[in-house]
Design an enzyme around this catalytic site. Structure first.
Site, PDB file in Angstrom:
ATOM      1  N   TYR A 108     -56.881  23.623  -7.491  1.00  0.00           N
ATOM      2  CA  TYR A 108     -55.862  23.190  -6.362  1.00  0.00           C
ATOM      3  C   TYR A 108     -56.436  23.536  -5.066  1.00  0.00           C
ATOM      4  CZ  TYR A 108     -51.314  23.516  -3.934  1.00  0.00           C
ATOM      5  OH  TYR A 108     -50.306  23.476  -3.058  1.00  0.00           O
ATOM      6  N   LYS A 110     -54.906  27.823   3.825  1.00  0.00           N
ATOM      7  CA  LYS A 110     -54.209  29.094   4.115  1.00  0.00           C
ATOM      8  C   LYS A 110     -55.350  30.280   4.140  1.00  0.00           C
ATOM      9  CE  LYS A 110     -50.825  26.938   4.795  1.00  0.00           C
ATOM     10  NZ  LYS A 110     -50.281  26.155   3.908  1.00  0.00           N
ATOM     11  N   SER A 145     -43.424  27.175   2.436  1.00  0.00           N
ATOM     12  CA  SER A 145     -43.643  26.038   1.635  1.00  0.00           C
ATOM     13  C   SER A 145     -42.440  25.385   1.014  1.00  0.00           C
ATOM     14  CB  SER A 145     -45.000  26.285   0.821  1.00  0.00           C
ATOM     15  OG  SER A 145     -45.948  27.146   1.257  1.00  0.00           O
ATOM     16  N   CYS A 194     -39.992  23.717   2.070  1.00  0.00           N
ATOM     17  CA  CYS A 194     -38.623  24.051   2.728  1.00  0.00           C
ATOM     18  C   CYS A 194     -38.179  22.990   3.779  1.00  0.00           C
ATOM     19  CB  CYS A 194     -38.432  25.468   3.219  1.00  0.00           C
ATOM     20  SG  CYS A 194     -38.570  26.752   1.955  1.00  0.00           S
ATOM     21  N   THR A 229     -42.581  19.238   6.310  1.00  0.00           N
ATOM     22  CA  THR A 229     -43.270  17.937   6.684  1.00  0.00           C
ATOM     23  C   THR A 229     -42.026  17.068   6.687  1.00  0.00           C
ATOM     24  OG1 THR A 229     -45.102  18.485   5.188  1.00  0.00           O
ATOM     25  CG2 THR A 229     -44.806  16.042   5.682  1.00  0.00           C
ATOM     26  N   ASP A 242     -48.868  21.502   8.961  1.00  0.00           N
ATOM     27  CA  ASP A 242     -48.968  22.654   8.339  1.00  0.00           C
ATOM     28  C   ASP A 242     -49.388  23.712   9.163  1.00  0.00           C
ATOM     29  OD1 ASP A 242     -48.683  24.037   5.855  1.00  0.00           O
ATOM     30  OD2 ASP A 242     -50.818  23.662   5.252  1.00  0.00           O
ATOM     31  N   ASN A 268     -44.897  20.204  -7.818  1.00  0.00           N
ATOM     32  CA  ASN A 268     -45.907  20.598  -6.760  1.00  0.00           C
ATOM     33  C   ASN A 268     -46.898  19.627  -6.452  1.00  0.00           C
ATOM     34  OD1 ASN A 268     -46.724  21.899  -4.292  1.00  0.00           O
ATOM     35  ND2 ASN A 268     -48.101  23.410  -5.277  1.00  0.00           N
ATOM     36  N   ARG A 288     -48.905  16.286  -5.278  1.00  0.00           N
ATOM     37  CA  ARG A 288     -49.139  16.173  -3.758  1.00  0.00           C
ATOM     38  C   ARG A 288     -49.793  14.777  -3.607  1.00  0.00           C
ATOM     39  NH1 ARG A 288     -48.407  20.783  -0.142  1.00  0.00           N
ATOM     40  NH2 ARG A 288     -47.455  22.437  -1.325  1.00  0.00           N
ATOM     41  N   ARG A 302     -34.933  28.873   3.206  1.00  0.00           N
ATOM     42  CA  ARG A 302     -33.636  28.735   2.047  1.00  0.00           C
ATOM     43  C   ARG A 302     -32.766  29.800   2.160  1.00  0.00           C
ATOM     44  NH1 ARG A 302     -35.226  24.466  -2.206  1.00  0.00           N
ATOM     45  NH2 ARG A 302     -37.284  23.677  -1.395  1.00  0.00           N
TER      46      ARG A 302
HETATM   47  C1  SPV Z   1     -48.431  25.600   1.283  1.00  0.00           C
HETATM   48  O1  SPV Z   1     -48.200  25.834   0.296  1.00  0.00           O
HETATM   49  O2  SPV Z   1     -47.678  26.153   2.268  1.00  0.00           O
HETATM   50  C2  SPV Z   1     -49.109  24.145   2.009  1.00  0.00           C
HETATM   51  C3  SPV Z   1     -50.102  23.648   0.697  1.00  0.00           C
HETATM   52  O3  SPV Z   1     -49.100  23.865   2.694  1.00  0.00           O
HETATM   53  S1  SPV Z   1     -51.303  24.627   0.476  1.00  0.00           S
HETATM   54  O4  SPV Z   1     -51.191  25.865   1.514  1.00  0.00           O
HETATM   55  O5  SPV Z   1     -52.550  23.932   0.697  1.00  0.00           O
HETATM   56  O6  SPV Z   1     -51.322  25.140  -1.050  1.00  0.00           O
HETATM   57 MN    MN Z   2     -48.044  25.167   4.082  1.00  0.00          MN
END
Ligand code: SPV
Ligand code: MN
Length: 627
Positions: A223, A232, A273, A275, A278, A292, A387, A389, A420
């Protein structure tokens, strides 16, 4: 010093060797050598970013079976992650903390030596029989004070392909930079894989971040949020670097909002994420700079920000012509797109919320899928994962902001925070000042867990600035830095709180339409430019009905009734007091050394609420506060 280049020669062709040796930085050679020594690939492919090499990587993702081109539209491929790897995995993502250092308990961590031994043990020989792909990238535009150099070693062609869409190519930048250039080093290996190219040892998935060496280790997963070092994982490294250097690395979307007379105001927003981050950045008629991650710096007293990425790894659920027309258009036409964890049927991708009837069978992340299929727990398997994508380069979007590559970034006029929150906060409000906004909307952000992480959905939690999962320094320090950052600016951005998830107290229905966020953003734009007044409430400045009504008309061609306004903007005193209780409890339990400044903002908010309650009662209509 060891000659790492010479030691690598046995694992590479002359051509690959030449590409690596053209980078005059021994630390780079060492990092590649150490990854290869540990994971023991059969061969190493060095990508120097030529179009041929990039095409080769994309093709290899298909040849290796990590992606499939059995999809009708040219340029589209699809990829599946394993059933246990459908989101960020908080439980196994840890910071390696050296003995004697301490981070708050709320942050997931492991003692460094112990963690290193574990993760390096899992990586041992993990690439045997495979190729290690080496990619050079930069975070942020090239030749900018924001730029961070990055190296990725992976045995996944899908990962190497994804980073091509998501990040800026960096081989030339590395070549020009020369010896001593600092870089983030990431190592990913899928580990043992099955015939579907999915990691077999999912229970041995580990994602460890060693901030003492700026290295990320990720093993036994696919993933993208777990495997791609620069999402992240490197964000955790960037947060530490930002802390040392006095800037901010944030979980931000950044958008250009149009105002009257062709004015454009940049607003950044942090949301947990799934919420609405985007979809806010993609509002029709506005421009998207980032979706992001943003870095923010004080440049000559001005708050300036860049997108560290140049592509989108976006949630596909609910993308349909009505709710997300711009992305829907991109996903429906030829062009380079990787779909992940969608349903494939009739050589087409299908997903939840696409507003058409879904097929009753196909292939998905569990293999052959049919309606009514259950998993090992007896739960029904959805056609596509929530989820699921899409991965695209940002420049394919007609609404991509023209400043994406500006080395100076854009000036932020506002920053907003939203989670939320079904109960307490009004749909949009403005902080009284920097401190109030940062604390009351950012640091006190409440939300619910979503499908973007692997765990139960719908758990209430505090998620500081929507970035709590990724914070890699003591929480008190993080908040202190944020507050200080603003104070050093000549002009601070205005700070807003939004809440797209407020529900009616009686019926439980959502009080916001899907597109209403567009109005809140337009109102912020007007506030940043001093074009409208606002009403003072105990929790912040809220819009006047007279200012929202024309915006609803102009932007959404919608009647906005006073009744709706009152429902949305009534200050709910008991709910807000209860929220303060939860936030204070969280701070007491998790942040022992929190600055008095933060406590003070919360205390004042409580006092304002109690005073207003005495005067007006529990539920205060904005009409009463109008003054
Ligand atoms: C998130 O979950 O905040 C995302 C996708 O932007 S990832 O961090 O790549 O899982
Ligand atoms: Mn994110």
């Amino acid at each position: 010093m060891k000659n790492y280049l010479a030691a690598l020669q046995a694992k590479t062709s002359q051509n690959n060797y030449n590409k690596l040796s053209a980078i005059n930085n021994t630390e780079v050679h060492k990092a590649v050598y150490e990854s290869a020594e540990l994971c023991n690939p059969d061969t190493i492919f060095i990508c120097s970013d030529t179009p041929d090499e990039v095409a080769y990587i994309r093709n290899m993702a298909i040849v290796a079976g990590e992606e499939s081109a059995a999809i009708a539209t040219p340029g589209h491929t699809f990829h599946f992650d394993g059933p246990y790897d459908q989101g960020r995995d908080r439980a196994v993502t840890k910071l390696l903390v050296p003995k004697g250092e301490s981070l708050n308990e709320a942050l997931n961590q492991i003692e460094r030596e112990e963690g290193l031994t574990e993760v390096q043990g899992l990586c041992k020989d993990s690439m045997k029989g495979r190729t290690m792909i080496v990619r050079f990238l930069t975070l942020g535009p090239a030749d900018s004070e924001f730029t961070i150099y990055c190296l990725e070693c992976t045995d996944s062609w899908y990962v190497a392909h994804s980073v091509d869409l998501l990040y800026r190519k960096g081989y030339e930048a590395f070549r020009k930079a020369g010896p001593g250039t600092e870089f983030f080093n990431t190592l990913h290996s899928a580990g043992k894989i099955n015939e579907k190219m999915v990691s077999v040892n999912h229970e041995k998935k580990r994602i460890y971040i060693d901030y003492t060496t700026n290295t990320v280790y990720s093993i036994n997963n696919q993933y993208a949020g777990n495997s791609i070092g620069f999402k992240k994982l490197a964000l955790r490294l960037a947060i530490r670097k930002a802390h040392q250097e006095g800037w901010l690395a944030e979980h931000f979307m950044i958008m250009g909002v149009k105002g009257p007379n062709k004015r454009k105001t940049y607003i950044a927003g942090a949301f947990p994420s799934a919420c609405g981050k985007t979809s806010t950045a993609m509002l029709p008629g506005e421009t998207i700079l980032a979706d992001d991650i943003g870095y923010v710096r004080n440049i000559g007293g001005v708050c300036r920000a860049v997108n560290i990425e140049c592509g989108i790894f976006g949630i596909i659920q609910d993308i349909n012509p009505k709710d997300d027309p711009l992305i829907h258009e991109i996903l429906s036409n030829p062009g380079e797109i990787i779909f992940s964890n969608v349903l494939i049927k009739d050589a087409k991708p299908w997903w939840l919320g696409m507003d058409v009837e879904l097929p009753e069978s196909g292939i998905n992340f569990t293999g052959d899928w049919f309606k009514g299929k259950t998993d090992e727990k007896g739960e029904e398997v959805p056609p596509a994962h929530k989820n699921a994508r899409y991965t695209i380069a940002q420049k394919v979007l007609a609404n991509c902001d023209p400043e994406l590559e500006n080395p100076l970034g854009v000036e932020l006029g506002g920053i907003l925070y939203g989670g939320r929150d079904y109960r307490s906060y009004v749909p949009v409000q403005q902080g009284f000042d920097w401190e109030h906004g940062i604390v009351a909307y950012g640091a006190a952000l409440e939300t619910e867990t979503t499908f973007a992480t692997i765990e139960a959905e719908g758990k209430h939690e505090i998620n500081i600035m929507s970035i709590q999962d990724f914070i890699s320094i003591p929480l008190a320090q993080y908040l202190h830095n944020y507050l200080q950052f603003g104070k050093k600016l000549k002009k601070m951005p205005l700070v807003f709180g939004v809440n797209y998830f407020l529900r009616d107290r009686d019926t439980g229905e959502f009080l916001n339409g899907h597109q209403d966020k567009h109005i809140w953003v337009k109102w912020m734009e007007l506030r940043v430019n001093n074009d409208v007044d606002a009403i003072e409430t105990p929790t912040g400045w809220i819009p006047k009905y007279e200012d929202l009504q024309p915006l609803f008309r102009q932007v959404l061609n919608k009647d906005y009734s006073k009744e709706d306004y009152i429902k949305q903007f009534t200050i709910r005193v008991p709910e807000n007091l209860a929220k303060l209780d939860r936030v204070e409890k969280f701070y007491h339990e998790n942040i022992s050394d929190l600055s008095s400044e933060v406590w003070h903002v919360l205390k004042e908010q409580r006092e304002r609420l109690l005073k207003a309650q005495e005067k007006f009662g529990d539920y205060i209509s904005p009409e009463k506060l109008k003054g």
